[in-house]
Design a protein around this motif. Structure first.
Motif, PDB file in Angstrom:
ATOM      1  N   SER A   1      17.864  -8.633  -3.441  1.00 51.72           N
ATOM      2  CA  SER A   1      16.816  -7.965  -4.208  1.00 51.72           C
ATOM      3  C   SER A   1      15.436  -8.327  -3.704  1.00 51.72           C
ATOM      4  O   SER A   1      14.442  -7.696  -4.077  1.00 51.72           O
ATOM      5  N   GLY A   2      15.344  -9.357  -2.877  1.00 51.84           N
ATOM      6  CA  GLY A   2      14.072  -9.736  -2.292  1.00 51.84           C
ATOM      7  C   GLY A   2      13.155 -10.415  -3.283  1.00 51.84           C
ATOM      8  O   GLY A   2      13.535 -10.744  -4.405  1.00 51.84           O
ATOM      9  N   GLN A   3      11.929 -10.641  -2.832  1.00 55.70           N
ATOM     10  CA  GLN A   3      10.920 -11.235  -3.701  1.00 55.70           C
ATOM     11  C   GLN A   3      10.116 -10.110  -4.351  1.00 55.70           C
ATOM     12  O   GLN A   3       9.499  -9.311  -3.654  1.00 55.70           O
ATOM     13  N   ILE A   4      10.150 -10.067  -5.677  1.00 56.85           N
ATOM     14  CA  ILE A   4       9.507  -8.970  -6.391  1.00 56.85           C
ATOM     15  C   ILE A   4       8.127  -9.425  -6.878  1.00 56.85           C
ATOM     16  O   ILE A   4       7.920 -10.587  -7.207  1.00 56.85           O
ATOM     17  N   PRO A   5       7.142  -8.508  -6.928  1.00 62.42           N
ATOM     18  CA  PRO A   5       5.803  -8.883  -7.392  1.00 62.42           C
ATOM     19  C   PRO A   5       5.793  -9.052  -8.906  1.00 62.42           C
ATOM     20  O   PRO A   5       6.257  -8.176  -9.644  1.00 62.42           O
ATOM     21  N   ALA A   6       5.250 -10.169  -9.370  1.00 62.11           N
ATOM     22  CA  ALA A   6       5.245 -10.440 -10.810  1.00 62.11           C
ATOM     23  C   ALA A   6       4.484  -9.363 -11.572  1.00 62.11           C
ATOM     24  O   ALA A   6       4.815  -9.042 -12.722  1.00 62.11           O
ATOM     25  N   ARG A   7       3.461  -8.761 -10.948  1.00 59.82           N
ATOM     26  CA  ARG A   7       2.657  -7.766 -11.642  1.00 59.82           C
ATOM     27  C   ARG A   7       3.455  -6.512 -11.986  1.00 59.82           C
ATOM     28  O   ARG A   7       3.061  -5.741 -12.872  1.00 59.82           O
ATOM     29  N   ALA A   8       4.583  -6.295 -11.295  1.00 63.04           N
ATOM     30  CA  ALA A   8       5.377  -5.090 -11.529  1.00 63.04           C
ATOM     31  C   ALA A   8       6.496  -5.313 -12.534  1.00 63.04           C
ATOM     32  O   ALA A   8       7.198  -4.371 -12.895  1.00 63.04           O
ATOM     33  N   VAL A   9       6.683  -6.550 -12.993  1.00 68.32           N
ATOM     34  CA  VAL A   9       7.799  -6.884 -13.872  1.00 68.32           C
ATOM     35  C   VAL A   9       7.357  -6.779 -15.323  1.00 68.32           C
ATOM     36  O   VAL A   9       6.244  -7.206 -15.687  1.00 68.32           O
ATOM     37  N   CYS A  10       8.227  -6.255 -16.142  1.00 69.03           N
ATOM     38  CA  CYS A  10       7.920  -6.052 -17.555  1.00 69.03           C
ATOM     39  C   CYS A  10       7.542  -7.367 -18.231  1.00 69.03           C
ATOM     40  O   CYS A  10       8.331  -8.322 -18.231  1.00 69.03           O
TER      41      CYS A  10
ATOM     42  N   ARG B   1       1.661  -3.974  -1.437  1.00 70.10           N
ATOM     43  CA  ARG B   1       1.233  -2.723  -2.063  1.00 70.10           C
ATOM     44  C   ARG B   1       2.470  -1.966  -2.537  1.00 70.10           C
ATOM     45  O   ARG B   1       3.384  -1.696  -1.740  1.00 70.10           O
ATOM     46  N   LEU B   2       2.496  -1.638  -3.811  1.00 72.56           N
ATOM     47  CA  LEU B   2       3.551  -0.798  -4.360  1.00 72.56           C
ATOM     48  C   LEU B   2       3.220   0.664  -4.079  1.00 72.56           C
ATOM     49  O   LEU B   2       2.049   1.004  -3.842  1.00 72.56           O
ATOM     50  N   PRO B   3       4.208   1.563  -4.089  1.00 78.80           N
ATOM     51  CA  PRO B   3       3.961   2.940  -3.616  1.00 78.80           C
ATOM     52  C   PRO B   3       2.879   3.686  -4.392  1.00 78.80           C
ATOM     53  O   PRO B   3       2.256   4.598  -3.847  1.00 78.80           O
ATOM     54  N   TYR B   4       2.635   3.301  -5.643  1.00 78.44           N
ATOM     55  CA  TYR B   4       1.640   4.000  -6.442  1.00 78.44           C
ATOM     56  C   TYR B   4       0.276   3.308  -6.449  1.00 78.44           C
ATOM     57  O   TYR B   4      -0.679   3.807  -7.042  1.00 78.44           O
ATOM     58  N   GLU B   5       0.159   2.165  -5.811  1.00 81.52           N
ATOM     59  CA  GLU B   5      -1.110   1.429  -5.829  1.00 81.52           C
ATOM     60  C   GLU B   5      -2.039   1.945  -4.730  1.00 81.52           C
ATOM     61  O   GLU B   5      -1.583   2.259  -3.616  1.00 81.52           O
ATOM     62  N   PRO B   6      -3.345   2.015  -4.998  1.00 81.59           N
ATOM     63  CA  PRO B   6      -4.280   2.543  -4.000  1.00 81.59           C
ATOM     64  C   PRO B   6      -4.511   1.609  -2.823  1.00 81.59           C
ATOM     65  O   PRO B   6      -4.900   2.069  -1.743  1.00 81.59           O
ATOM     66  N   ALA B   7      -4.307   0.308  -3.001  1.00 80.16           N
ATOM     67  CA  ALA B   7      -4.539  -0.655  -1.922  1.00 80.16           C
ATOM     68  C   ALA B   7      -3.684  -1.890  -2.163  1.00 80.16           C
ATOM     69  O   ALA B   7      -3.170  -2.121  -3.268  1.00 80.16           O
ATOM     70  N   ALA B   8      -3.559  -2.679  -1.112  1.00 83.39           N
ATOM     71  CA  ALA B   8      -2.781  -3.913  -1.222  1.00 83.39           C
ATOM     72  C   ALA B   8      -3.545  -4.939  -2.041  1.00 83.39           C
ATOM     73  O   ALA B   8      -4.775  -5.022  -1.984  1.00 83.39           O
ATOM     74  N   VAL B   9      -2.796  -5.737  -2.804  1.00 82.78           N
ATOM     75  CA  VAL B   9      -3.391  -6.799  -3.617  1.00 82.78           C
ATOM     76  C   VAL B   9      -2.572  -8.069  -3.419  1.00 82.78           C
ATOM     77  O   VAL B   9      -1.403  -8.026  -3.011  1.00 82.78           O
ATOM     78  N   THR B  10      -3.193  -9.200  -3.720  1.00 86.96           N
ATOM     79  CA  THR B  10      -2.528 -10.489  -3.588  1.00 86.96           C
ATOM     80  C   THR B  10      -2.072 -10.980  -4.951  1.00 86.96           C
ATOM     81  O   THR B  10      -2.841 -10.935  -5.922  1.00 86.96           O
ATOM     82  N   GLY B  11      -0.840 -11.447  -5.029  1.00 88.71           N
ATOM     83  CA  GLY B  11      -0.314 -11.947  -6.287  1.00 88.71           C
ATOM     84  C   GLY B  11       0.961 -12.735  -6.057  1.00 88.71           C
ATOM     85  O   GLY B  11       1.442 -12.885  -4.927  1.00 88.71           O
ATOM     86  N   ILE B  12       1.521 -13.258  -7.138  1.00 93.08           N
ATOM     87  CA  ILE B  12       2.753 -14.028  -7.077  1.00 93.08           C
ATOM     88  C   ILE B  12       3.940 -13.085  -6.895  1.00 93.08           C
ATOM     89  O   ILE B  12       4.084 -12.084  -7.606  1.00 93.08           O
ATOM     90  N   HIS B  13       4.777 -13.424  -5.934  1.00 93.98           N
ATOM     91  CA  HIS B  13       6.050 -12.753  -5.717  1.00 93.98           C
ATOM     92  C   HIS B  13       7.148 -13.798  -5.904  1.00 93.98           C
ATOM     93  O   HIS B  13       6.970 -14.960  -5.503  1.00 93.98           O
ATOM     94  N   TYR B  14       8.269 -13.406  -6.460  1.00 96.00           N
ATOM     95  CA  TYR B  14       9.295 -14.403  -6.748  1.00 96.00           C
ATOM     96  C   TYR B  14      10.698 -13.809  -6.672  1.00 96.00           C
ATOM     97  O   TYR B  14      10.888 -12.593  -6.740  1.00 96.00           O
ATOM     98  N   SER B  15      11.664 -14.710  -6.521  1.00 89.27           N
ATOM     99  CA  SER B  15      13.078 -14.376  -6.681  1.00 89.27           C
ATOM    100  C   SER B  15      13.549 -15.020  -7.974  1.00 89.27           C
ATOM    101  O   SER B  15      13.342 -16.227  -8.173  1.00 89.27           O
ATOM    102  N   PRO B  16      14.150 -14.258  -8.877  1.00 90.76           N
ATOM    103  CA  PRO B  16      14.542 -14.829 -10.167  1.00 90.76           C
ATOM    104  C   PRO B  16      15.728 -15.770 -10.030  1.00 90.76           C
ATOM    105  O   PRO B  16      16.646 -15.538  -9.235  1.00 90.76           O
ATOM    106  N   GLY B  17      15.695 -16.857 -10.799  1.00 87.75           N
ATOM    107  CA  GLY B  17      16.840 -17.750 -10.859  1.00 87.75           C
ATOM    108  C   GLY B  17      17.949 -17.149 -11.706  1.00 87.75           C
ATOM    109  O   GLY B  17      17.700 -16.335 -12.598  1.00 87.75           O
ATOM    110  N   TRP B  18      19.163 -17.546 -11.436  1.00 94.30           N
ATOM    111  CA  TRP B  18      20.317 -16.990 -12.154  1.00 94.30           C
ATOM    112  C   TRP B  18      20.268 -17.358 -13.630  1.00 94.30           C
ATOM    113  O   TRP B  18      19.840 -18.463 -13.996  1.00 94.30           O
ATOM    114  N   PRO B  19      20.737 -16.458 -14.510  1.00 90.39           N
ATOM    115  CA  PRO B  19      20.862 -16.785 -15.929  1.00 90.39           C
ATOM    116  C   PRO B  19      22.123 -17.623 -16.167  1.00 90.39           C
ATOM    117  O   PRO B  19      22.763 -18.077 -15.202  1.00 90.39           O
TER     118      PRO B  19
END
Length: 779
Positions: A325-334, A749-767
């Motif tokens: 699943s890769g490292q997902i941007p925290a800003r995109a997570v609910c 940069r996510l497909p709907y964002e106008p430009a690249a931004v810097t933020g935390i990206h992470y891989s979630p730990g198992w439940p």
């Protein structure tokens, strides 16, 4: 001095010389077990200074578990042909005498042998030697769990279970192994100039049940450890014989299924063998299934050539494929993301958020193969021992990653494909000799190590694992030669010095097949070589019987990627030195209880830092790390073990480049603790273990504007063995904590964002994840 006596009755008289030789062969052939099990040995003689105390262990003629130990194991790891300290010699040294004294009675009726060996971990407060009894009392769901038996060492996972772990130790985010050296019975595991990251260390070829022990080292204080051994090193010891064979089946949540067969047939007194095969799969908790499939084969045969010599042949094969699943941007997570408004949530663009276990590019993942053959030889005579090791590795690796999503290519995305195809060959020779001079015990070690890597690697721009363009392809030849000498001098029972020096030569030859030949000044191919000397010094003082005091100084190094070294502009140094200092203490106030503390400082001439744009590490400035480690370990017989270890470290750049001085992602606080029990009541053996690991919040950027969250996770297991059948349940993340296993500050940069931004990206730990297993044993 307390002794255990071996008595073996014979049906007829034999020459006392033959009996003495037999006793020596039995003890030397199984000395590895003596070292692994040393904590279970009888207590030392009252009043003996700790640095002088010897662990006395008697070996039965039939044998049981014998730890492997390729001749090339670093420092004192792995099997040794000759016990340190007094030792046992081929012609009847301290263990048995040729004329029947002490070793064999004059009438040839009984044999009495006493083996004396240096207490494991006696050379540093931060040094640890873990035996198979302790490992059995720990949850072992993956190879990383075994690595974490080294206090303060964490192994976390990102981008799928087929990719190498990320390692934390002594204030280092060592990425995939850049500053921690790993060995499998002396065979180096770190991959130089790897297609994904320099020092890449994939441990999934390890079958946890076959690891009979490990040796953990901290700092650059050991002459026999070369490349990557700055923060520390780990050597795995694998079995050459087991008490029992067994077959095991495991099933669990998230599609976990594992089958394992381990056979250790009885081939007679002169031969020992182990054969094993493992099949593993899981989908993980991710919305896009991981579809991990892994296969392992292990074959080892050991033959005693003489009473004090043996040869060992080993084959290991490993292969896996997976999606990540890769490292997902925290800003995109609910419900997650940065606390400020710099990175708006998806709702600001009219887009849905993604789940904690979701993904942006579900086609990440890869495949890997590793095949290794090794041949080890060891022998001993009156006051010396010799060991030799040769190995050959065939390795192939493909990884699909997407760190920036749509920053560079808004249409097809930024997925990259990294390939590494190599052959690795190497050898090691070590000679060790002991003598006594005016009451001082002197042990001199001489060693030589060589390694050669022939590497083909490439980089491609992909979309959903389909190549769009080739961005790089190169062939790299890299060679290393290391020689060392080390003198261990026990001046008095309370005073010991260890001094050594290592000479290291590395050369690289890079053929960049996409080099720009139409211009000058931008060279990306070429040859570079470098040699350096690395001194080491240790002092050990034991003022009272239950206390050892340690002081260390040493210089070590990590190498850098060959392609970055040969560049004409902005090149990296081939060898990056590290200078370390350490003081520590180890106390044993009660039998079975060990307390330790160590303070350290380490200066590194050039840091390797993560570059999200390139998806790789890049050299940076000088850094300094200092910290404190404290720990306690308690053992009661072979059925109870408890430990707790805490580390406090600070890592800073020594010169502020204008962007802050924090070393991004360097751990600041860690805690590990656990308890394991395995008592026996007749035919019933219940067992259980509970372990907690925690890492504190740490800076994710040099200016500390972003923070990588800490986590606390508890794992557990419990089971019951009745005669030859065992059932158990293993639980990962017992309290179902929501945690981020690995984190980076990256620009994307996510497909709907106008430009690249810097933020935390992470891989979630198992439940919370439960897995049941059933095992059938046989002899």
């Amino acid at each position: 001095m307390p002794r255990e006596t071996i008595t073996k009755r014979h049906g007829h008289r034999r020459s006392r010389h033959l009996l003495a030789a037999l006793s020596i062969s039995l003890t030397v052939a199984r000395l590895a077990r003596a070292e692994v099990e040393a904590p279970e040995a009888p207590a030392a003689a009252p009043g003996a200074a700790p640095s002088e105390r010897k662990e006395e262990t008697s070996q039965r003629a039939s044998g049981a578990v014998v730890a492997g130990g390729g001749a090339g194991a670093p420092a004192d790891g792995g099997a040794k042909a000759l016990a340190e300290g007094a030792g046992a010699s081929a012609d009847g040294g301290a263990g048995a005498s040729a004329d029947g004294g002490a070793g064999a009675s004059a009438d040839g009726g009984a044999i009495e042998v006493t083996i004396q060996a240096e207490k494991p971990a006696s050379e540093a407060a931060s040094r640890v030697s873990v035996g198979h009894r302790e490992l059995e009392l720990r949850p072992r769901l993956r190879p990383g769990d075994i690595v974490e038996a080294v206090p303060g060492l964490f192994a976390v996972q990102h981008a799928g279970g087929g990719k190498a772990n990320q390692y934390f130790l002594r204030g280092f985010d060592a990425d995939h192994g850049t500053d921690v050296a790993f060995f499998a019975d002396g065979v180096p595991v770190n991959m130089v100039s790897h297609g994904h990251g320099h020092g890449f260390t994939d441990l999934y070829f390890v079958i946890p049940e076959l690891v009979t022990g490990l040796d953990g080292y901290k700092g650059p204080y050991y002459a026999s450890i070369g490349d990557f051994g700055t923060a520390g090193a780990v050597n795995f010891r694998f079995a050459e014989k087991l008490d029992e064979s067994h077959a095991q089946l495991s099933l669990g949540q998230h599609g976990i299924a594992r089958g394992l067969v381990v056979a250790s047939p009885d081939l007679g007194d002169a031969w020992r063998a182990v054969a094993a095969a493992e099949i593993y799969r899981n989908d993980g908790p991710f919305l896009s299934p991981e579809r991990l499939k892994r296969f392992n084969v292990y074959l080892r045969a050991t033959h005693d050539l003489s009473p004090t010599g043996k040869i060992q042949m080993t084959w290991m094969s490993y292969g896996s494929t997976w999606h990540g699943s890769g490292q997902i941007p925290a800003r995109a997570v609910c419900g997650e993301g940065e606390q400020d408004q710099l990175n708006p949530p998806p709702s600001a663009y009219g887009q849905p958020c993604i789940d904690h276990f979701g993904s942006v590019d579900p086609t990440e993942g890869g495949a890997t193969q590793r095949h290794m053959a090794s041949l080890a030889y060891s022998t001993a005579w009156r006051d010396a021992d010799l060991s030799a090791l040769a190995y050959l590795v065939r390795y192939r690796f493909t990884l699909y990653s997407n760190f920036t999503f749509f920053s560079e290519d808004p249409v097809h995305g930024d997925q990259i494909e990294q390939n590494d195809d190599r052959v690795v060959g190497g050898a090691e020779l070590r000679l060790r000799r002991q003598l006594e001079y005016r009451g001082a015990k002197l042990t001199t070690s001489l060693g030589a190590q060589i390694r050669a890597d022939a590497i083909d690697k490439s980089l491609h721009h992909d979309e959903a694992r389909e190549r769009l363009e080739e961005r790089g392809t190169a062939h790299v030849d890299e060679g290393q030669i290391g020689v060392y000498i080390e003198q261990d001098a026990r001046i008095r029972r309370w005073l010991r010095f260890v001094a050594g020096v290592r000479g290291q030569w590395i050369d690289v030859n890079v053929d960049d097949r996409r080099e720009d030949l139409g211009a000058t000044g931008n060279r990306s191919s070429g040859f570079r070589g470098q040699m350096q000397l690395f001194p080491k010094l240790t002092a050990i003082v034991s003022p009272v019987a239950a206390l050892d005091l340690f002081a260390h100084y040493g210089r070590g190094f990590h190498s850098n990627d060959a392609q970055g070294v040969v560049l004409r502009e902005g090149s990296a140094t081939l060898i990056t030195p590290a200078t370390g200092y350490e003081v520590g203490a180890r106390a044993t106030p009660l039998r079975g209880l060990t307390l330790s503390a160590a303070g350290f400082l380490l200066d590194l001439d050039s840091e390797l830092v993560w570059s999200g744009d390139a998806g790789a590490t890049e050299p940076s400035g000088q850094t300094r790390r200092y910290g404190l480690e404290v720990g306690a370990r308690y053992r009661l017989g072979s059925w109870l073990f408890a430990d707790v270890d805490a580390t406090f470290t600070r890592a800073r750049f020594r010169a502020n480049a204008g962007n802050g001085s924090a070393v991004a992602l360097a751990p600041t606080r860690t805690l590990t603790a656990g308890i394991g029990v395995r008592p026996t009541f007749g035919a019933l053996t219940p067992f259980a273990a509970l372990r907690v690991k925690a890492i504190g919040a740490r800076p994710a950027t040099e200016d500390e504007s972003l923070t990588a969250e800490g986590f606390t996770v508890v794992d557990a297991n419990a089971g019951l063995r009745w005669k030859d059948v065992e059932v158990a349940v293993d639980v990962q993340n017992l309290f179902d904590a929501t945690w981020r296993e690995v984190q980076f500050a990256s620009e994307s940069r996510l497909p709907y964002e106008p430009a690249a931004v810097t933020g935390i990206h992470y891989s979630p730990g198992w439940p919370f994840t439960a897995m049941g297993r059933a095992t059938l044993y046989w002899r």
